[in-house]
Design an enzyme around this catalytic site. Structure first.
Site, PDB file in Angstrom:
ATOM      1  N   SER A   1       0.831  -1.204   0.000  1.00  0.00           N
ATOM      2  CA  SER A   1       0.000   0.000   0.000  1.00  0.00           C
ATOM      3  C   SER A   1       0.862   1.249   0.000  1.00  0.00           C
ATOM      4  CB  SER A   1      -0.916  -0.010   1.229  1.00  0.00           C
ATOM      5  OG  SER A   1      -1.676   1.176   1.274  1.00  0.00           O
TER       6      SER A   1
ATOM      7  N   PHE B   1      -0.702  10.014  -7.495  1.00  0.00           N
ATOM      8  CA  PHE B   1      -0.534   8.583  -7.327  1.00  0.00           C
ATOM      9  C   PHE B   1      -1.100   7.827  -8.536  1.00  0.00           C
ATOM     10  CE2 PHE B   1       0.916   9.996  -3.543  1.00  0.00           C
ATOM     11  CZ  PHE B   1      -0.020  10.418  -2.636  1.00  0.00           C
TER      12      PHE B   1
ATOM     13  N   TRP C   1       2.346   1.572  -3.381  1.00  0.00           N
ATOM     14  CA  TRP C   1       1.329   1.981  -4.363  1.00  0.00           C
ATOM     15  C   TRP C   1       1.190   3.496  -4.399  1.00  0.00           C
ATOM     16  CZ3 TRP C   1      -3.178   4.795  -3.994  1.00  0.00           C
ATOM     17  CH2 TRP C   1      -4.076   4.706  -5.074  1.00  0.00           C
ATOM     18  N   HIS C   2       1.326   4.095  -3.194  1.00  0.00           N
ATOM     19  CA  HIS C   2       1.111   5.536  -3.115  1.00  0.00           C
ATOM     20  C   HIS C   2       2.198   6.335  -3.801  1.00  0.00           C
ATOM     21  CE1 HIS C   2      -2.079   4.669  -0.213  1.00  0.00           C
ATOM     22  NE2 HIS C   2      -2.477   5.905  -0.419  1.00  0.00           N
ATOM     23  N   GLY C   3       3.380   5.808  -3.887  1.00  0.00           N
ATOM     24  CA  GLY C   3       4.390   6.589  -4.593  1.00  0.00           C
ATOM     25  C   GLY C   3       5.776   6.021  -4.492  1.00  0.00           C
TER      26      GLY C   3
END
Lengths: 100, 494
Positions: free
Chosen positions: B324, B494, B327-329
């Site tokens: 997670s 994102f 995924w955000h960056g």
């Protein structure tokens, strides 16, 4: 901090007082209305008057040089009062329905 | 074209008009073309990427269905689609980050490796539409839904403009059938949709954008320090960032949900008053719900979820939160943020029973209000500490901010700190009132027993609130225009 224009004007304070009364009237009217047609007329009337009053204060404030921050303060304050009025109104309407 | 732009004010009514007047058979063409147009207003030259991802996932899903009964071949096509989609995502989003760190590591060992960074633009919405295509292919492979035969409707599912750029990450079995429905004009849906949009604009323009300048004043100046970075300013900026990111992201989601609702399409709920969560686990059931449920269904449960040995269960939790964060960056701050939430969850899991025993020993009712409020406060503090990591521009900035928060309280002048932030009494009162309005609106949306009936409940008091919200949005927009504050949505990156 920019000088307050709206909140230091007697005329605008009267307008704000009228808006507050409108919020209170809107809160109470929900319990007094009996018919659907009357309900719709009330809503449209209240919305139109509300729109006009806020427009008057908004435009007057802009013309007199109120900062956008002060305008936003006035509007959020009105919104917050409206939210409280809405909560009270729905509570009154629910109480009325339960008592039936 | 962002939702809070003049372009969108022209785009959306035209879209809606065509949506209502075109026959159902060709309506999808208009929706698809205009959704691509919406995307191209961001990055016209990267449209090929979303088309490529759409095509690969469509073809693989059809082939999975064609080879029904031959599980090995089906698995091969599923893995192909997943690998290709993730490879595209990895290349555009993570290649430079990974190569930079590998090169730095190798150079630190004295190997003298040249810089491998490429001049890449991060495609807008790539994380979101990639996950949507993945869930489609995996659902077809699992047999939970049939492959969509109509390429146009499938492409529309991937690129449907309200949720294309920043979610919610829709599930195919929810969205595709709705795109095919006639969805005739419905007063209830139109009113609710417009209300959602208004609330979304309020959250974004009136709250998030007004707050952003105070947060930026601290977080963007962490390396230079001065009056803007002390215990008080960091605390205020962090609390405001918690409000900002919630309003920014949930505001976008509300606008997206509202746009779709006006068309009679129901997108999934993405937020559920996350800051009243009583545990970190509860927080993730309320924050970015579409992403949490995606990771639960496609990563956590396939890994075994909680139906395995304890150490495996806790490892699964950490894997999900690590992913997670990634995924955000492509930055260490996001990865650490994800890992931090994983650690929170693991500690919460391991200490659940001892905490319950302690509460009982102290004579409190675990389900009572006192315990609930204390838990809410503790959870909020933990979430805010994690937000510091999320928002910090770099690890060194994070160190400066943490140090200031915990040790930078000596000799603080409140007035000087507020001046450094650029905050006046008017701003402070406006923020407080805005948050009160926000909270009340969230309560309205989340606690009303039957939201669909709310449009039928005509209440004069409610109409005055919505009039006020309209004016608030107008005034806040004026402030943004006057002060040139950047108004991009946070989750667009994102």
């Amino acid at each position: 901090m920019d000088e307050l224009v709206i909140f230091t004007s007697p005329l605008m304070c009267v307008m704000i007082g009228v808006i507050l009364l409108l919020h209170i009237a809107a809160a109470v009217s929900g319990t007094l209305i009996k018919s659907k047609k009357c309900e719709r007329i009330t809503v449209y009337t209240v919305s139109a008057v509300n729109l006009c009053l806020h427009a008057v204060v908004f435009v007057w404030g802009l013309v007199k040089g109120a900062s956008p921050e002060e305008l936003l303060l006035f509007l959020t304050a009105s919104g917050a009062v409206g939210i409280v009025a809405m909560g009270i109104s729905e509570k009154l309407i629910n109480n009325k329905k339960e008592s039936r | 074209m962002v939702f809070n732009s003049f372009g969108f004010l022209i785009f959306f009514p035209i879209f809606l008009l065509l949506y209502r007047i075109l026959p159902l058979k060709i309506r999808w063409v208009m929706m698809l073309v205009l959704s691509y147009f919406f995307y191209m207003s961001w990055q016209a030259d990267l449209l090929y990427l979303i088309l490529f991802t759409t095509l690969v996932s469509y073809v693989c899903a059809r082939l999975i269905e064609k080879f029904d009964g031959r599980r090995g071949i089906q698995k091969a096509f599923m893995i192909t689609a997943v690998t290709v989609s993730l490879a595209v995502l990895f290349f555009f989003k993570y290649f430079n980050f990974v190569s930079e760190n590998v090169v730095n590591f190798l150079n630190a060992m004295g190997l003298g490796v040249p810089d491998l960074a490429l001049d890449l633009i991060l495609p807008v919405g790539i994380s979101f539409y990639t996950f949507q295509t993945l869930s489609y292919v995996i659902d077809v492979y699992r047999g939970t839904m049939p492959a969509e035969k109509h390429f146009g409707y499938y492409a529309l599912y991937v690129s449907f403009f309200p949720q294309l750029v920043a979610g919610p990450i829709e599930r195919p079995d929810n969205l595709i059938p709705q795109l095919k429905e006639k969805n005739p004009f419905n007063v209830n849906d139109t009113v609710m949709g417009l209300k959602f949009m208004l609330v979304g604009f309020f959250k974004k323009i009136v709250v998030a954008d007004q707050i952003s300048r105070y947060v930026d004043a601290v977080y963007n100046n962490a390396s230079t320090g001065g009056d803007t970075v002390n215990g008080f300013t960091v605390l205020v900026a962090t609390l405001l960032f918690a409000v900002q990111i919630y309003c920014d992201f949930s505001g976008y989601t509300d606008i997206a949900i509202g746009c779709a609702r006006v068309m009679g399409i129901r997108l999934m709920q993405n937020f559920n008053d996350p800051y009243v969560a009583t545990t970190i686990k509860d927080f993730w059931r309320r924050w970015h719900i579409s992403l949490t449920s995606w990771f639960t269904d496609y990563v956590y449960i396939p890994l075994g979820g909680s139906r395995c040995k304890k150490w495996r269960h806790l490892t699964n939790i950490m894997i999900v939160f690590l992913l997670s964060g990634i995924w955000h960056g492509a930055a260490w701050t996001y990865i650490i943020w994800g890992v931090l939430h994983g650690i929170y969850q693991i500690i919460g899991n391991l200490t659940a029973k001892p905490r319950s025993r302690l509460i009982a020993k102290m004579g409190f009712d675990e389900k009572g209000r006192a315990v609930r409020y204390v838990r809410m406060v503790i959870t909020f503090i933990l979430v805010c500490l994690a937000w510091m990591v999320f928002r910090a521009n770099s690890l060194s900035d994070l160190g400066t901010l943490m140090s200031a928060l915990f040790t930078g309280w000596g000799g603080i002048s409140l007035g000087a700190s507020l001046d450094a932030l650029g905050m006046s009494a008017v701003n402070i009162i406006t923020i407080i009132l805005s948050v009160i309005i926000l909270k009340a609106l969230d309560l309205q949306i989340n606690t009303r027993p039957n939201l669909d009936n709310s449009a039928k409940l005509i209440n004069p008091a409610r109409s005055t609130v919505y009039v006020c919200l309209c004016w608030c949005v107008a005034a806040a927009w004026m402030i943004l225009l006057a002060s040139n504050i950047e108004s991009a949505f946070i989750y667009f990156q994102f």
